[in-house]
Design a protein around this motif. Structure first.
Motif, PDB file in Angstrom:
ATOM      1  N   GLU A   1     -36.803 -14.857 -13.809  1.00 15.30           N
ATOM      2  CA  GLU A   1     -36.586 -16.097 -13.043  1.00 15.30           C
ATOM      3  C   GLU A   1     -37.104 -15.990 -11.602  1.00 15.30           C
ATOM      4  O   GLU A   1     -37.151 -16.982 -10.899  1.00 15.30           O
TER       5      GLU A   1
ATOM      6  N   TRP B   1     -28.292 -20.937 -10.481  1.00 15.53           N
ATOM      7  CA  TRP B   1     -27.112 -21.676 -10.978  1.00 15.53           C
ATOM      8  C   TRP B   1     -26.926 -21.189 -12.408  1.00 15.53           C
ATOM      9  O   TRP B   1     -27.705 -21.530 -13.291  1.00 15.53           O
ATOM     10  N   ARG B   2     -25.953 -20.291 -12.570  1.00 13.06           N
ATOM     11  CA  ARG B   2     -25.818 -19.566 -13.828  1.00 13.06           C
ATOM     12  C   ARG B   2     -25.438 -20.460 -15.005  1.00 13.06           C
ATOM     13  O   ARG B   2     -24.440 -21.162 -14.951  1.00 13.06           O
ATOM     14  N   GLN B   3     -26.267 -20.390 -16.041  1.00 15.80           N
ATOM     15  CA  GLN B   3     -26.014 -21.160 -17.266  1.00 15.80           C
ATOM     16  C   GLN B   3     -25.527 -20.188 -18.333  1.00 15.80           C
ATOM     17  O   GLN B   3     -25.934 -19.035 -18.353  1.00 15.80           O
TER      18      GLN B   3
ATOM     19  N   ARG C   1     -22.726 -18.667 -18.794  1.00 19.19           N
ATOM     20  CA  ARG C   1     -22.114 -17.460 -18.222  1.00 19.19           C
ATOM     21  C   ARG C   1     -21.239 -16.754 -19.229  1.00 19.19           C
ATOM     22  O   ARG C   1     -20.446 -17.383 -19.926  1.00 19.19           O
TER      23      ARG C   1
ATOM     24  N   MET D   1     -24.558 -25.531  -6.399  1.00 19.37           N
ATOM     25  CA  MET D   1     -23.879 -25.626  -7.694  1.00 19.37           C
ATOM     26  C   MET D   1     -23.101 -24.366  -8.049  1.00 19.37           C
ATOM     27  O   MET D   1     -22.176 -24.397  -8.826  1.00 19.37           O
ATOM     28  N   ASP D   2     -23.503 -23.213  -7.486  1.00 17.91           N
ATOM     29  CA  ASP D   2     -22.920 -21.946  -7.955  1.00 17.91           C
ATOM     30  C   ASP D   2     -23.003 -20.911  -6.842  1.00 17.91           C
ATOM     31  O   ASP D   2     -23.833 -20.007  -6.892  1.00 17.91           O
TER      32      ASP D   2
ATOM     33  N   CYS E   1     -23.433 -17.002  -7.262  1.00 20.38           N
ATOM     34  CA  CYS E   1     -24.559 -16.380  -7.966  1.00 20.38           C
ATOM     35  C   CYS E   1     -25.315 -15.449  -7.005  1.00 20.38           C
ATOM     36  O   CYS E   1     -25.735 -15.857  -5.922  1.00 20.38           O
TER      37      CYS E   1
ATOM     38  N   SER F   1     -30.298 -25.677  -5.692  1.00 23.30           N
ATOM     39  CA  SER F   1     -29.863 -24.778  -6.769  1.00 23.30           C
ATOM     40  C   SER F   1     -30.856 -24.889  -7.913  1.00 23.30           C
ATOM     41  O   SER F   1     -31.436 -25.952  -8.143  1.00 23.30           O
ATOM     42  N   TYR F   2     -31.017 -23.778  -8.629  1.00 27.54           N
ATOM     43  CA  TYR F   2     -31.965 -23.788  -9.737  1.00 27.54           C
ATOM     44  C   TYR F   2     -31.313 -23.103 -10.956  1.00 27.54           C
ATOM     45  O   TYR F   2     -30.833 -21.970 -10.830  1.00 27.54           O
ATOM     46  N   PRO F   3     -31.278 -23.793 -12.116  1.00 27.84           N
ATOM     47  CA  PRO F   3     -30.585 -23.196 -13.262  1.00 27.84           C
ATOM     48  C   PRO F   3     -31.274 -21.946 -13.790  1.00 27.84           C
ATOM     49  O   PRO F   3     -32.490 -21.944 -13.995  1.00 27.84           O
TER      50      PRO F   3
ATOM     51  N   GLN G   1     -27.845 -16.733 -17.396  1.00 23.50           N
ATOM     52  CA  GLN G   1     -27.109 -15.539 -16.970  1.00 23.50           C
ATOM     53  C   GLN G   1     -26.864 -14.666 -18.193  1.00 23.50           C
ATOM     54  O   GLN G   1     -26.322 -15.126 -19.196  1.00 23.50           O
TER      55      GLN G   1
END
Ligand code: UDP
Ligand code: MG
Length: 233
Positions: A107, A126-128, A130, A156-157, A160, A196-198, A201
């Motif tokens: 990433e 932005w942890r997806q 998790r 968003m997170d 992270c 934020s960027y997804p 995780q």
């Protein structure tokens, strides 16, 4: 040529007792960075590890000199370790990434692209999906919610560890007279342009989280009270 201009991207890794994970994380980062063709350095900050993390890092540096090693005198915590890395970083862009393999190095180019194209000072993962425990996610959601209310900045997170900074953001962090316990809240407070960027995780490669429930509670408490501009009475 001034050495300052030779490094385009600095990757900083805070590391505490990660002997089982650090070599494969470094291998993966290098595999991602080499094809980019941009001069880079990796700053591995050993945050007072008690296992043989430091010896592994020293050996790695001998094979791959682009990996620089900083050893702190004791265990200061993830964010002070990042500040130590910022102090030594020379890149125009600085990326932070965890040592345990939870943040996918693949990433890194995506975060850099978003930062550069959007002219941001800070882009945070932005942890997806998790795979952390219930209470970890619970704390994260509450803190994100409160912080958004207090600062009106939509990150968003904020927990992270994977993020990308402009040199300007790093300079401003280092100029502050205090060191923030939590870097994303400090950046939000400074009014910099953030996004934020997804990212996907992953699970930890080996071992358990270095945070215990009470330290998590105090870190989160600290974030909220240190950033709040609301009257205390
Ligand atoms: N870490 C550190 N100092 C500490 C605790 C953690 O440098 O006192 C590092 C750790 O080695 C990892 C990152 O900070 O690279 C995030 O820690 P961890 O994976 O334990 O946290 P979690 O993923 O549970 O939030
Ligand atoms: Mg982790």
């Amino acid at each position: 040529m001034n050495k300052q201009n030779e490094v385009d991207i600095s990757i900083i890794i805070p590391i505490y007792n990660e002997a089982a994970n650090i070599s494969s994380t470094l291998d993966e980062i290098i595999e991602v960075m080499e094809p980019l063709g941009r001069p880079y350095e990796i700053i591995a900050v050993d945050d007072g590890s008690k296992d043989n993390t430091f010896e592994i890092l020293k050996g790695y540096h001998e094979k791959k000199p682009q990996v620089q090693v900083i050893r702190l005198t004791r265990n200061f915590g993830q964010h002070p370790a990042l500040y130590a890395g910022f102090n030594y970083s020379k890149g125009k862009i600085v990326v932070t990434i965890d040592a345990d393999g939870q943040n996918p190095p693949q990433e890194i180019p995506n975060l850099i692209k978003v930062l550069e194209e959007g002219n941001y000072d800070f882009v945070q993962g932005w942890r997806q999906h998790r795979q952390d425990s219930f209470y970890r996610k619970f704390f994260s959601n509450i803190v994100n919610w409160i912080l958004t209310k207090i600062t009106h900045v939509q990150l968003m997170d904020i927990g992270c560890g994977m993020a990308c900074f402009s040199q300007n953001a790093v300079k401003k962090l280092l100029q502050a007279t205090h060191h923030a316990r939590y870097i994303p809240s400090e950046i939000a407070w400074m009014g910099l342009k953030v996004s934020s960027y997804p990212i996907i995780q992953r699970g930890r490669k080996k071992g358990k989280s270095r945070y215990r429930i009470w330290s998590l509670f105090w870190v989160n408490f600290d974030i909220i009270v240190s950033i709040s501009t609301l009257p205390v009475e």
